[in-house]
Design an enzyme around this catalytic site. Structure first.
Site, short mmCIF file in Angstrom:
data_model
loop_
_atom_site.label_atom_id
_atom_site.label_comp_id
_atom_site.label_asym_id
_atom_site.label_seq_id
_atom_site.Cartn_x
_atom_site.Cartn_y
_atom_site.Cartn_z
CG ASP A 1 -2.23 1.19 1.15
OD1 ASP A 1 -2.40 1.49 0.02
OD2 ASP A 1 -2.95 1.22 2.16
CG HIS B 1 -0.05 2.05 -9.45
ND1 HIS B 1 -0.25 1.42 -8.35
CD2 HIS B 1 -1.08 2.85 -9.62
CE1 HIS B 1 -1.53 1.82 -7.92
NE2 HIS B 1 -1.87 2.75 -8.86
CG LEU C 1 10.25 -16.34 -2.29
CD1 LEU C 1 10.37 -16.13 -0.91
CD2 LEU C 1 10.70 -14.84 -2.72
#
Length: 323
Positions: free
Chosen positions: A106, A123, A213
């Site tokens: 966020d 973004h 990962l």
């Protein structure tokens, strides 16, 4: 309370805070202005920087902590003199590293607006920033990151912003198909543009054999959606005689959720908001939450380690107790 007030019989122990001690002849704890203080019957807020010298005190965590001896601080940070900002100061316990971190990324729009930039400029930093976090996480031994990229409610944003995000996600999956981590996607893919659906399919197929990962991207995802689709799937199987009502339990229900990973140990939300925003509602039942005011484009290695250090100070009881 003035800045000359000195408390007796307290000593700040940097080891109890989980921080490495730097060279200092007299360790001291510096409280920033407007820190709320409780000591015995006294409660108040000092209006100047307050330094507590040479005093033994223990704390249960390193941020927003309770302190023994009827002394408590309500502050975002505990600051030591002679501290530096090196990441080496943050000593993490390898055996307590969270295996699965959920991440709400966020603050991208606010970051861009604060700098006088177009929203898209904030973004598009998701790609390099998430690569950075994945790289650090791999080195720390974190096994899974589930990142909230686009919620089922984000369609309410302007068409221009949504279209830009859909284009960005195509670039995202193209970049991560060559990054060396395993990538999978949860969420309702059928509502996404066909070109994006193909990018997702190609990336999942290309990276499925990667070790290390596992990066899970929640795209057009919502906790309500996930629980409802799992419920519908179970009802459909029951109606078709594939299972009995007595077969329905927690384990079976979790098998129908889109996330096939172990539930997150730690949720990190950047940007200052303190809510889960319809993210992994079932899976977060016993997850530890960590909220930071740092906007996602500014969230780096030190911030991640601070979140993990805070997590390592928690006492996870899962409804029981060990005391």
């Amino acid at each position: 309370m003035n800045s000359s007030l000195v408390f007796q019989h307290l000593i700040p122990s940097k080891s109890s805070l989980g921080l490495k001690s730097q060279k200092s002849s007299s360790p001291s704890l510096i409280l920033r202005r407007n820190t709320s203080i409780t000591m015995g019957e006294f409660k108040g807020t000092h209006d100047k920087q307050l330094q507590i010298l040479n005093l033994p005190l223990t704390v249960s965590a390193c941020r927003l902590n309770k302190i023994s001896s009827s002394f408590s601080l309500q502050t975002e940070k505990l600051c030591y003199d002679n501290d530096n900002d090196d990441n080496d100061d943050l000593e993490l316990h390898e055996e307590l590293i969270p295996k699965h971190i959920a991440l709400i990324m966020d603050g991208n729009r606010r970051w861009a607006k604060a700098k006088g930039l177009e929203v898209y400029e904030g973004h598009k930093l998701i790609i390099p920033k998430l690569k950075e976090i994945c790289d650090i996480s791999s080195k720390l031994g974190i096994q899974i990151i589930t990142a909230f990229a686009f919620s089922t409610e984000n369609w309410k944003r302007s068409k221009e912003e949504v279209d830009l995000l859909m284009q960005l996600f195509e670039e995202f999956f193209d970049a991560f198909s060559r990054f060396g981590v395993r990538v999978s996607v949860i969420g309702c893919k059928s509502n996404l543009p066909m070109t994006l659906q193909k990018c997702i399919e190609l990336t999942e197929e290309t990276t499925k054999g990667n070790k290390g990962l596992h990066l899970v991207i929640a795209l057009n995802y919502g906790g309500y959606y996930d629980i409802l689709q799992a419920t519908k799937s179970i009802v459909n199987k029951a109606m078709n005689g594939l299972l009995d009502v007595e077969d329905i339990n927690k384990s079976l229900f979790e098998q129908e959720l889109e996330s096939k990973c172990p539930n997150p140990d730690l949720l990190i939300r950047t940007g200052g908001e303190q809510r889960v925003s319809n993210f992994l509602l079932w899976q977060l039942a016993y997850t530890e939450f960590y909220f930071t005011n740092t906007l996602f484009p500014d969230f780096g290695e030190k911030d991640l380690k601070e979140a993990i250090m805070n997590f390592q100070q928690r006492h996870r009881r899962f409804g029981g107790h060990t005391y």
